[in-house]
Design an enzyme around this catalytic site. Structure first.
Site, short mmCIF file in Angstrom:
data_model
loop_
_atom_site.label_atom_id
_atom_site.label_comp_id
_atom_site.label_asym_id
_atom_site.label_seq_id
_atom_site.Cartn_x
_atom_site.Cartn_y
_atom_site.Cartn_z
N THR A 1 67.51 -55.64 -30.69
CA THR A 1 68.00 -54.38 -30.16
C THR A 1 66.81 -53.57 -29.67
O THR A 1 65.76 -53.53 -30.32
CB THR A 1 68.81 -53.55 -31.17
OG1 THR A 1 68.91 -52.21 -30.68
CG2 THR A 1 68.16 -53.48 -32.54
N ASP B 1 66.87 -50.53 -29.67
CA ASP B 1 66.91 -49.30 -30.46
C ASP B 1 66.03 -49.35 -31.70
O ASP B 1 65.72 -48.32 -32.28
CB ASP B 1 68.35 -48.99 -30.88
CG ASP B 1 69.23 -48.65 -29.69
OD1 ASP B 1 68.68 -48.11 -28.71
OD2 ASP B 1 70.43 -48.95 -29.74
N MET C 1 67.16 -43.94 -23.80
CA MET C 1 68.27 -44.45 -24.60
C MET C 1 68.00 -44.29 -26.11
O MET C 1 66.85 -44.25 -26.54
CB MET C 1 68.51 -45.93 -24.31
CG MET C 1 69.29 -46.18 -23.01
SD MET C 1 69.50 -47.97 -22.74
CE MET C 1 70.69 -47.97 -21.40
N GLY C 2 69.07 -44.26 -26.87
CA GLY C 2 68.96 -44.12 -28.33
C GLY C 2 69.91 -43.06 -28.82
O GLY C 2 69.57 -41.89 -28.82
N ARG C 3 71.10 -43.45 -29.20
CA ARG C 3 72.13 -42.49 -29.59
C ARG C 3 71.82 -41.90 -30.97
O ARG C 3 71.91 -40.70 -31.17
CB ARG C 3 73.48 -43.22 -29.62
CG ARG C 3 74.69 -42.34 -29.62
CD ARG C 3 75.01 -41.83 -28.22
NE ARG C 3 76.16 -40.93 -28.23
CZ ARG C 3 76.36 -39.97 -27.34
NH1 ARG C 3 75.49 -39.76 -26.37
NH2 ARG C 3 77.42 -39.20 -27.39
N GLN D 1 65.76 -49.89 -19.07
CA GLN D 1 65.13 -49.90 -20.39
C GLN D 1 65.39 -51.18 -21.16
O GLN D 1 64.60 -51.59 -22.00
CB GLN D 1 65.64 -48.72 -21.23
CG GLN D 1 65.15 -47.39 -20.74
CD GLN D 1 65.96 -46.25 -21.32
OE1 GLN D 1 65.63 -45.72 -22.36
NE2 GLN D 1 67.02 -45.86 -20.64
N ARG D 2 66.52 -51.78 -20.89
CA ARG D 2 66.86 -52.98 -21.67
C ARG D 2 66.76 -54.27 -20.87
O ARG D 2 67.03 -55.34 -21.40
CB ARG D 2 68.24 -52.84 -22.30
CG ARG D 2 69.36 -52.76 -21.29
CD ARG D 2 70.70 -52.55 -21.99
NE ARG D 2 71.76 -52.87 -21.07
CZ ARG D 2 72.97 -52.33 -21.12
NH1 ARG D 2 73.24 -51.42 -22.04
NH2 ARG D 2 73.89 -52.68 -20.27
#
Lengths: 419, 419
Positions: free
Chosen positions: B154, B156, B200-202, B312-313
């Site tokens: 991930t 994240d 990103m990153g909730r 980003q991913r």
């Protein structure tokens, strides 16, 4: 022609690109060679923030900084060439009309005289060529001998005269690579989804056209590509998306930010025009977001939009070797031409005939170039208006050829920075 | 322990990363070695679109495809490892609870038996570890011997147990490099401007924290960095921006998409909540856009927002060598561990003590890992809550170390694609 002896000055103007410092490196290389060999140029100054900074006498001595052992400091130049965004700083300034602004121009000439500046190199787009043209006319009429050279740069590739612009190849490589990655990312799920990617280019669709490059390299390109050169039709668009979705779940669309309807209205203004933000202001979304809202409303499936944004013009970590070399080349060729007597010209890239890509540089009269826009020709767009032709992609492809990587330290690219 | 003979299967699940195929390459390498040496694994299948595709028996024979001269086909594996986004396809599926879903699980077991699958490798995030845990419990209770290994991935970096997650290093390198380029781009003008970059990153701010990396490498980092781990305060934020603008014209802010106020409301919902789009729907903008509107309203200066979005991913063109090697390593180590008898485990990256970065892989009980979130610790965030500490940046930096570039053809990266 007698050798013109005096200092040179170089400035950067307009929006940054990933290759604008490569052209600066080329100018420095050419000027330092001249200084070291005593062939005309006696010193090289860099304007901070273009002509705006020069008017405030904010300058640095580039000749001194980039000379090592009586030659150009190639290690420093290599680092500078792969540093993104105008390293000297930039400005967005169009010089005032010559008529009625004598004081303004007298002030400029006085500054040139103060530093004995006889060579003027300006790296930029349309406004910079306009600056070169105005300074050319004024100095000629006021008997101040100064050789003036415009050096093109823009990711938009919309300058006339030059086959393509320095900076376009790097941006095109970034756009094509990123779109290919996005296409792969979107292909992983089986859930129907539409992804709309907005690419820079208000009037010219060259950069958006680069999204189609992977199609002719055996890679993966977006399904639909829309340029501002063709009127956009919402019904056709929806039909095309629907037809594609019957064949596969994931559709990727590349759109230029500047697409317009047949009556001239921008797509983004029309679709997003009705909304207001929380502060009560009219909410103007980008073109990609506007189409996202539209497709979501009409098809109800998963839709998202991606704005490539600033990275298109500053992602120097993925640079085109061809573009970096041409951008440097155009800078050095400009210096050589100026020393040889050329003035009030823009150095252009001339593409040579033949199957293998080859180019050289030639000076063109800057007056024939300034304030015009080179569009993607209609024959480069397919009949339906929803993609570019293979011919278009093959025309662009050589500008993205070859890789050149910045130096990395601790995992991150090292940039050259003037303090 | 007796050797368990049978086929292996591998699947990818959840959101793609730039390194998820490196882990797949590691599994393939390990399995093909075992097949060639006749050490337990007899065949290797790949699920298309994860467990969802397996239920439809959509599989391909990876063992055959990646074997060359009785050994892993390293050329193909190298290309696969640098291909972005789950090459086998992915799914977003959480298996149903064991209780009350006997038929569902019996069907699954029947499929495992049909293909004599005795090794199950699942590359994914939290939901994938949950899948591994459920399959582990069910097969144990129903006497079907199958070794089950979860392989983390991930961007994240929010899985517990492992020091960091495969995929995070590549994403962090992309974010840090891109932010540094954006900072340079924003520095070219003298006009006051605020640029807000949404990362990103909730729930976890690890990826946003990577924006600060250039600060400890001698590069150029954003001025302010906000993570979801600290309550966001609009007044503090405005004060900080204003204070910085008194010192220099260009401010760059990195914000996690998931920042929230002290009362738990998301910043993006609160600020953008009042607007409606042209179709009358509540317009939910991203966090960056929401702060853009806010700063524009309060300060009146030029403000823009940039959403880094999908790249980003999937930006495998700028991959971290360390991350790619660790991602491959975790895959191969998982296969070796499974053959050795390990099951219902997640392979974790263990960071070794010492000044020089070093890591190894260890299996951890998957039950201790699933359905938890690893946050950025509070001591990694400064007191004011507007940046991460140097200690935090130095902790992340090794994951981005080293460069590895994809193969290019005609100017574009070549991706590995399963047809």
């Amino acid at each position: 022609m007698a050798i013109l002896r005096g200092a040179a000055i170089v400035g950067q103007s307009g929006g940054p690109t990933a290759a604008i410092n490569a052209t600066l490196a080329g100018v420095i290389r050419g000027a330092v060679k001249s200084i070291c060999k005593d062939e005309g140029i006696t010193a090289l100054y860099g304007m901070r923030n273009g002509i705006e900074g020069f008017l405030e006498e904010r300058m640095i001595d580039l000749g001194e900084m980039f000379t090592s052992k009586k030659a150009p400091d190639e290690a420093k130049l290599a680092q500078l060439a792969l540093t993104p965004a105008a390293a000297l700083g930039s400005c967005r300034k169009k010089l005032p009309p010559l008529k009625g602004n004598d004081e303004y121009y007298e002030n400029l000439i006085a500054l040139f005289k103060k530093y004995d500046i006889r060579y003027f190199f300006y790296i930029g787009g349309n406004d910079s060529m306009d600056t070169a043209a105005k300074l050319g006319a004024y100095t000629r009429d006021h008997d101040y001998e100064m050789r003036i050279i415009g050096l093109p740069k823009t990711i938009d590739n919309d300058l006339v005269g030059t086959d393509h612009t320095p900076g376009y190849g790097c941006a095109a490589k970034y756009v094509a690579t990123t779109l290919q990655e996005i296409v792969r990312d979107c292909a992983v799920y089986t859930v129907p989804a539409v992804t709309i990617v907005e690419v820079m280019g208000r009037d010219a669709g060259w950069l958006t056209a680069a999204a189609a490059l992977p199609r002719v390299t055996g890679g993966y390109a977006p399904d639909l590509v829309y340029l501002p050169e063709r009127a956009f039709d919402l019904d056709f668009f929806l039909e095309d998306v629907k037809a594609l979705m019957e064949k596969k779940p994931n559709i990727v669309v590349a759109v230029s930010e500047g697409i317009r309807f047949a009556d001239g209205r921008y797509v983004c203004e029309e679709i997003s025009g009705g909304g207001v933000d929380v502060f009560g202001h009219k909410a103007l979304t980008g073109t990609g977001k506007a189409l996202e809202l539209y497709v979501k409303e009409k098809l109800g499936c998963k839709v998202r939009s991606v704005e490539l944004n600033i990275s298109q013009r500053c992602a120097s970590h993925i640079s085109s070797l061809t573009d970096i070399r041409e951008s440097e080349g155009v800078g050095e060729a400009g210096v050589v031409a100026a020393i040889g007597g050329t003035s009030v010209c823009m150095m252009a890239i001339i593409r040579e005939d033949g199957d293998t890509y080859k180019s050289h540089f030639e000076p063109l009269d800057v007056l024939a170039i300034a304030n015009q826009v080179k569009h993607v020709p209609q024959e480069f767009i397919n009949e339906r208006g929803n993609n570019v032709t293979d011919e278009c992609a093959k025309y662009i492809l050589p500008f993205t050829a070859g890789e050149i990587y910045p130096e990395y330290k601790d995992g991150l690219p090292v940039h050259f920075v003037f303090d």
